[in-house]
Write a protein that holds these residues in place. Structure first.
Motif, PDB file in Angstrom:
ATOM      1  N   PRO A  60      -1.984   7.390  -5.562  1.00 35.82           N
ATOM      2  CA  PRO A  60      -2.142   6.136  -6.496  1.00 35.82           C
ATOM      3  C   PRO A  60      -2.078   6.587  -8.002  1.00 35.82           C
ATOM      4  O   PRO A  60      -1.516   5.969  -8.826  1.00 35.82           O
ATOM      5  CB  PRO A  60      -3.751   5.482  -6.213  1.00 35.82           C
ATOM      6  CG  PRO A  60      -3.738   6.050  -4.807  1.00 35.82           C
ATOM      7  CD  PRO A  60      -3.004   7.199  -4.616  1.00 35.82           C
ATOM      8  N   GLN A  61      -2.885   7.764  -8.252  1.00 31.96           N
ATOM      9  CA  GLN A  61      -2.829   8.249  -9.739  1.00 31.96           C
ATOM     10  C   GLN A  61      -1.670   8.457 -10.559  1.00 31.96           C
ATOM     11  O   GLN A  61      -1.300   7.870 -11.294  1.00 31.96           O
ATOM     12  CB  GLN A  61      -3.919   9.479  -9.722  1.00 31.96           C
ATOM     13  CG  GLN A  61      -5.362   9.396  -9.862  1.00 31.96           C
ATOM     14  CD  GLN A  61      -5.948  10.692  -9.812  1.00 31.96           C
ATOM     15  OE1 GLN A  61      -5.495  11.571  -9.305  1.00 31.96           O
ATOM     16  NE2 GLN A  61      -6.741  11.056 -10.699  1.00 31.96           N
ATOM     17  N   ARG A 100      -7.376  -6.727 -15.128  1.00 29.28           N
ATOM     18  CA  ARG A 100      -7.513  -5.476 -15.202  1.00 29.28           C
ATOM     19  C   ARG A 100      -6.256  -4.772 -14.640  1.00 29.28           C
ATOM     20  O   ARG A 100      -6.033  -3.660 -15.453  1.00 29.28           O
ATOM     21  CB  ARG A 100      -8.716  -5.375 -13.827  1.00 29.28           C
ATOM     22  CG  ARG A 100      -8.907  -4.030 -13.826  1.00 29.28           C
ATOM     23  CD  ARG A 100     -10.249  -3.898 -12.582  1.00 29.28           C
ATOM     24  NE  ARG A 100      -9.773  -4.025 -11.349  1.00 29.28           N
ATOM     25  CZ  ARG A 100     -10.349  -4.140 -10.277  1.00 29.28           C
ATOM     26  NH1 ARG A 100     -11.866  -4.277 -10.255  1.00 29.28           N
ATOM     27  NH2 ARG A 100      -9.471  -4.591  -9.131  1.00 29.28           N
ATOM     28  N   LEU A 143      -4.938  -6.095  -5.236  1.00 28.80           N
ATOM     29  CA  LEU A 143      -5.408  -6.233  -3.605  1.00 28.80           C
ATOM     30  C   LEU A 143      -5.275  -7.334  -3.161  1.00 28.80           C
ATOM     31  O   LEU A 143      -5.746  -8.443  -3.922  1.00 28.80           O
ATOM     32  CB  LEU A 143      -6.512  -5.144  -3.357  1.00 28.80           C
ATOM     33  CG  LEU A 143      -6.358  -3.720  -3.516  1.00 28.80           C
ATOM     34  CD1 LEU A 143      -7.681  -3.128  -3.123  1.00 28.80           C
ATOM     35  CD2 LEU A 143      -5.536  -3.333  -2.324  1.00 28.80           C
ATOM     36  N   LEU A 166     -12.025  -0.599 -16.935  1.00 28.36           N
ATOM     37  CA  LEU A 166     -11.611   0.468 -15.998  1.00 28.36           C
ATOM     38  C   LEU A 166     -10.120   0.315 -15.669  1.00 28.36           C
ATOM     39  O   LEU A 166      -9.656   1.212 -15.248  1.00 28.36           O
ATOM     40  CB  LEU A 166     -12.513   0.293 -14.603  1.00 28.36           C
ATOM     41  CG  LEU A 166     -13.833   1.057 -14.855  1.00 28.36           C
ATOM     42  CD1 LEU A 166     -14.953   0.459 -13.620  1.00 28.36           C
ATOM     43  CD2 LEU A 166     -13.487   2.470 -14.752  1.00 28.36           C
ATOM     44  N   GLY A 167      -9.480  -0.966 -16.024  1.00 29.62           N
ATOM     45  CA  GLY A 167      -8.146  -1.122 -15.527  1.00 29.62           C
ATOM     46  C   GLY A 167      -7.531  -0.143 -16.786  1.00 29.62           C
ATOM     47  O   GLY A 167      -6.252   0.379 -16.418  1.00 29.62           O
ATOM     48  N   HIS A 227      -1.151  -2.561  -8.799  1.00 29.47           N
ATOM     49  CA  HIS A 227      -1.340  -3.027  -7.460  1.00 29.47           C
ATOM     50  C   HIS A 227      -2.741  -3.793  -7.371  1.00 29.47           C
ATOM     51  O   HIS A 227      -3.655  -3.530  -7.820  1.00 29.47           O
ATOM     52  CB  HIS A 227      -1.326  -2.162  -6.353  1.00 29.47           C
ATOM     53  CG  HIS A 227      -1.392  -2.388  -5.135  1.00 29.47           C
ATOM     54  ND1 HIS A 227      -1.324  -1.815  -3.820  1.00 29.47           N
ATOM     55  CD2 HIS A 227      -1.684  -3.836  -4.543  1.00 29.47           C
ATOM     56  CE1 HIS A 227      -1.473  -2.437  -2.910  1.00 29.47           C
ATOM     57  NE2 HIS A 227      -1.718  -3.466  -3.022  1.00 29.47           N
ATOM     58  N   ILE A 235       0.411   5.233 -10.675  1.00 31.30           N
ATOM     59  CA  ILE A 235      -0.042   4.413 -12.025  1.00 31.30           C
ATOM     60  C   ILE A 235       0.884   4.836 -13.175  1.00 31.30           C
ATOM     61  O   ILE A 235       1.156   4.411 -14.069  1.00 31.30           O
ATOM     62  CB  ILE A 235      -1.347   4.505 -12.293  1.00 31.30           C
ATOM     63  CG1 ILE A 235      -2.325   3.699 -11.060  1.00 31.30           C
ATOM     64  CG2 ILE A 235      -1.804   3.847 -13.697  1.00 31.30           C
ATOM     65  CD1 ILE A 235      -3.602   3.964 -11.039  1.00 31.30           C
ATOM     66  N   LYS A 293       0.675  -1.092  -0.146  1.00 28.00           N
ATOM     67  CA  LYS A 293       0.000  -0.059  -0.153  1.00 28.00           C
ATOM     68  C   LYS A 293       0.788   1.257  -0.092  1.00 28.00           C
ATOM     69  O   LYS A 293       0.615   2.346  -0.683  1.00 28.00           O
ATOM     70  CB  LYS A 293      -0.859  -0.076   1.239  1.00 28.00           C
ATOM     71  CG  LYS A 293      -2.128  -0.888   1.007  1.00 28.00           C
ATOM     72  CD  LYS A 293      -2.927  -0.778   2.130  1.00 28.00           C
ATOM     73  CE  LYS A 293      -3.698  -2.017   2.233  1.00 28.00           C
ATOM     74  NZ  LYS A 293      -4.597  -2.088   3.786  1.00 28.00           N
ATOM     75  N   TYR A 295      -8.271   2.913 -17.185  1.00 27.93           N
ATOM     76  CA  TYR A 295      -8.863   4.290 -16.905  1.00 27.93           C
ATOM     77  C   TYR A 295      -7.966   5.298 -17.379  1.00 27.93           C
ATOM     78  O   TYR A 295      -8.476   6.349 -17.784  1.00 27.93           O
ATOM     79  CB  TYR A 295      -9.559   4.332 -15.570  1.00 27.93           C
ATOM     80  CG  TYR A 295     -10.204   5.568 -14.941  1.00 27.93           C
ATOM     81  CD1 TYR A 295     -11.365   5.869 -15.505  1.00 27.93           C
ATOM     82  CD2 TYR A 295      -9.341   6.645 -14.590  1.00 27.93           C
ATOM     83  CE1 TYR A 295     -12.168   6.648 -15.030  1.00 27.93           C
ATOM     84  CE2 TYR A 295     -10.141   7.740 -14.116  1.00 27.93           C
ATOM     85  CZ  TYR A 295     -11.640   7.875 -14.442  1.00 27.93           C
ATOM     86  OH  TYR A 295     -12.019   9.011 -14.033  1.00 27.93           O
ATOM     87  N   THR A 296      -6.721   5.212 -17.148  1.00 28.76           N
ATOM     88  CA  THR A 296      -5.794   6.371 -17.319  1.00 28.76           C
ATOM     89  C   THR A 296      -5.154   6.098 -18.793  1.00 28.76           C
ATOM     90  O   THR A 296      -4.288   6.997 -19.166  1.00 28.76           O
ATOM     91  CB  THR A 296      -4.585   6.263 -16.375  1.00 28.76           C
ATOM     92  OG1 THR A 296      -4.066   4.830 -16.537  1.00 28.76           O
ATOM     93  CG2 THR A 296      -4.907   6.574 -14.964  1.00 28.76           C
ATOM     94  N   ARG A 356      -5.572   6.696 -22.771  1.00 27.69           N
ATOM     95  CA  ARG A 356      -6.793   7.372 -23.646  1.00 27.69           C
ATOM     96  C   ARG A 356      -6.374   6.737 -24.941  1.00 27.69           C
ATOM     97  O   ARG A 356      -7.412   7.090 -25.738  1.00 27.69           O
ATOM     98  CB  ARG A 356      -6.291   8.653 -23.807  1.00 27.69           C
ATOM     99  CG  ARG A 356      -6.622   9.449 -22.442  1.00 27.69           C
ATOM    100  CD  ARG A 356      -7.795   9.591 -22.039  1.00 27.69           C
ATOM    101  NE  ARG A 356      -8.266  10.371 -20.983  1.00 27.69           N
ATOM    102  CZ  ARG A 356      -9.209  10.944 -20.633  1.00 27.69           C
ATOM    103  NH1 ARG A 356     -10.222  11.252 -21.657  1.00 27.69           N
ATOM    104  NH2 ARG A 356      -9.382  11.785 -19.527  1.00 27.69           N
ATOM    105  N   SER A 368       2.308   1.674  -3.565  1.00 26.76           N
ATOM    106  CA  SER A 368       1.223   2.088  -4.503  1.00 26.76           C
ATOM    107  C   SER A 368       0.555   3.405  -4.207  1.00 26.76           C
ATOM    108  O   SER A 368      -0.047   4.032  -4.975  1.00 26.76           O
ATOM    109  CB  SER A 368       0.201   1.077  -4.794  1.00 26.76           C
ATOM    110  OG  SER A 368      -0.599   0.920  -3.458  1.00 26.76           O
ATOM    111  N   GLY A 369       1.041   3.964  -3.257  1.00 29.72           N
ATOM    112  CA  GLY A 369       0.489   5.583  -2.795  1.00 29.72           C
ATOM    113  C   GLY A 369      -0.866   5.647  -2.209  1.00 29.72           C
ATOM    114  O   GLY A 369      -1.404   6.573  -2.026  1.00 29.72           O
ATOM    115  N   MET A 370      -1.158   4.418  -1.635  1.00 28.76           N
ATOM    116  CA  MET A 370      -2.562   4.355  -0.943  1.00 28.76           C
ATOM    117  C   MET A 370      -2.308   4.679   0.490  1.00 28.76           C
ATOM    118  O   MET A 370      -3.268   5.327   0.995  1.00 28.76           O
ATOM    119  CB  MET A 370      -3.031   2.937  -0.775  1.00 28.76           C
ATOM    120  CG  MET A 370      -3.310   2.240  -2.176  1.00 28.76           C
ATOM    121  SD  MET A 370      -4.959   2.876  -2.697  1.00 28.76           S
ATOM    122  CE  MET A 370      -6.032   2.029  -1.780  1.00 28.76           C
TER     123      MET A 370
END
Ligand SMILES: Nc1ncnc2c1ncn2[C@@H]1O[C@H](COP(=O)(O)OP(=O)(O)OP(=O)(O)O)[C@@H](O)[C@H]1O
Ligand SMILES: [Mg+2]
Lengths: 253, 294
Positions: A81-82, A158, A93, A110-111, A91, A85, A56, A113-114, A116, A59-61
């Motif tokens: 987290p953003q 994902r 979980l 959604l995997g 990561h 990535i 965690k 998501y970042t 484009r 991954s920046g959580m």
């Protein structure tokens, strides 16, 4: 991928990290973990040792209270987290984390998501569908309607949609049948061979250390021993303490 | 009950149910996004109705035009409210404390309305206020049809937004597994704020629809919050389709009971249905797995 700077020694490096949840006592107390490129580092240790917490933080959580995190040589200690990535980190979980009321297709989508680039997304979608046939077979089903092991495979698919450089896997084999477990480990090895750094947490410690290059034994928020995985496996004292008995391969006199 | 009266009641119930469905959708959205019980939802509803009435009185234009201002305004207010107030509550006691906080907000809005517009009952008078249409032999006021149309379009829009857009996917992901959503790069804090804004925007639309054919007064919101709360529990907390179905069914039941029992007693149908639901199926009827996780 092409960069002029010399390749850093470690793709992921956590150095002297101290971290905890809220105002509670520290969980990680000055922990250092280094993951070189093209290698699998395996964290083992008893329940509550802080293994998931390490991931965690990576991954920046969870922001560390002190110490530093570097990805690819770049300091990312305070990143969420953003940003992680974007630096190429993915990561998975512990336990189940699919979006149960969404379809497998939506989950995998959604995997990315970042991401484009539509063509890139399509390419990676095909890749994960071939890798995990169940994802292709149950493409339009609600993820919550899949079995636990199938859901886990959706999660792997994902997480691969960003084609990560560093992969954090928290107990990936939990609830998987032997065949699927083998497949996941095979995939982990394949990622390593492709230059990806893998930080792996496993309760199935013997199996994981057999696959890994480097092992770290974690207890009470510190790395007790770190070294080549094969050496850890061969150490009878370690085996006694953390691997549930002596290694079968070593003959007892 | 005669045939035509029965038909009239059913149609009126469906029209009312549409408005309930829209408002309950907003309420269930807040809960889904961040386990917040938003008591002030209906206060914002009445606020929007007042703004529509005031807009019509000041400009002489159709009150529906006030939506151009109130919808974006409420969206922003919802976003700011979530970011500045609700997001600061401690997660462990969030649901309970949110009741107190939004209760206070409801009282504040009610007080402000009374202060600015006085406690007098208000009603919009339009050229088409009195006109009605014949639907299968039943006489239905045009304003009720417009209100229903507004609610239906808004609900459909909400559904499309949730199902078909990238934002909607991110919002649903945030509702279902916030931690995993964050790990995929979704800014869950901002998405939760937008979700809240969206919920409040439903109150803006609902309030305008309501203003077309209701007499409004500052404390009217207490009349609405109970039924709305009942609807989202019966529909399954967090489930928008569940809330919509429950809203339609209860709207019709209320309307049918109004004839023999009168307005006040007909309202009890919500609470009776609520008690029955809590005894038989406490997770609600349409929420399924999603509701059970709350
Ligand atoms: N979200 C949280 N809030 C507060 N404390 C937490 C939280 N998550 C973990 N902890 C605490 O941090 C410590 C380490 O937990 P962690 O999950 O990292 O252990 P672990 O090594 O992954 O254990 P396991 O093998 O059971 O998965 C535990 O004492 C736990 O109580
Ligand atoms: Mg763990």
């Amino acid at each position: 991928m092409a960069s002029d700077a010399p390749a850093p020694e470690y793709l992921l490096e956590l150095k002297d990290v101290e971290a905890g949840y809220g105002r509670a006592a520290l969980v990680l107390r000055g922990l250092t973990v280094q993951v070189p490129p093209s290698s699998i580092v395996c964290l083992v240790g008893p329940n509550g040792a802080g293994k998931s917490t390490v991931l965690k933080v990576a991954s920046g959580m969870l922001t560390p209270r002190s110490g530093s995190i570097r990805v690819n040589g770049v300091d990312v200690t305070r990143n969420g987290p953003q940003d992680m990535i974007r630096s190429g980190l993915s990561h998975v979980l512990q336990g189940h984390s699919v979006f149960k009321e969404m379809t497998v297709a939506e989950n995998v989508g959604l995997g990315a998501y970042t991401v484009r680039d539509k063509a890139l997304i399509a390419e990676r979608t095909d890749f994960v569908k071939t890798l995990f046939p169940v994802v292709a077979d149950r493409w339009t089903a609600l993820a919550g309607a899949l079995s636990g092991g199938q859901q886990k495979q959706v999660e792997f698919a994902r997480s691969l949609m960003v084609s990560p450089q560093v992969v954090l896997l928290d107990e990936p084999s939990m609830g998987l049948d032997p065949k699927t477990t083998s497949k996941v480990f095979e995939q982990v090895v394949r990622m390593r061979d492709a230059g990806i750094a893998v930080l792996l947490v496993e309760q199935n410690a013997r199996r994981a250390l057999e696959t890994a290059d480097i092992g770290c034994v974690l207890d009470l928020g510190k790395v007790h021993i770190t070294g080549p995985a094969s050496e850890l496996l061969a150490d009878p004292q370690l085996a006694e303490l953390y691997l549930g008995g002596r290694p079968a391969a070593v003959p007892t006199t | 009950m005669s045939g035509s009266l029965l038909l009239q009641s059913v149609i009126l119930g469906l029209l009312l149910g549409g408005l309930y469905a829209l408002l309950a959708a907003g309420l269930t959205l807040y809960f889904g996004v961040m386990r917040v019980v938003m008591i002030a939802h209906s206060a914002f509803l009445i606020l929007a109705a007042y703004l529509a009435w005031w807009f019509q009185r000041e400009t002489g234009l159709d009150p529906l035009l006030s939506l151009v201002v109130t919808v974006p305004l409420f969206f922003v207010v919802g976003f700011v409210m979530q970011r500045l107030l609700l997001a600061r509550l401690r997660p462990a006691t969030l649901t309970m404390m949110s009741v107190l906080l939004t209760f206070a907000i409801a009282l504040t809005i009610e007080g402000l309305l009374g202060y600015v517009f006085s406690g007098t009952q208000r009603r919009i008078q339009l050229d088409y206020s009195g006109s009605s249409l014949e639907v299968f032999g039943a006489n239905i006021a045009v304003v009720k049809l417009i209100a229903f149309g507004l609610a239906a379009v808004a609900l459909l829009g909400l559904w499309a937004l949730m199902k078909l857009t990238r934002f909607g996917q991110a919002l649903r992901a945030t509702i279902q597994h916030p931690e995993a959503a964050r790990l995929l790069g979704i800014n869950t804090d901002r998405i939760a704020g937008f979700g809240f804004g969206l919920g409040l925007a439903t109150a803006a639309i609902g309030g305008t629809a309501l203003s077309l054919d209701s007499t409004i007064y500052p404390s009217l919101h207490w009349h609405w919050i109970g039924p709305l709360m009942a609807i989202i529990v019966i529909g399954g907390l967090g489930s928008i389709p569940g809330a919509a179905i429950a809203a339609m069914l209860l709207g019709v039941s209320q309307s049918l009971l109004q004839v023999p029992l009168g307005t006040t007693w007909a309202q009890t149908v919500f609470y009776i249905a609520l008690f029955a639901t809590l005894m038989v199926r406490p997770q609600g009827f349409f929420g399924g797995r999603l509701a059970q996780r709350f």
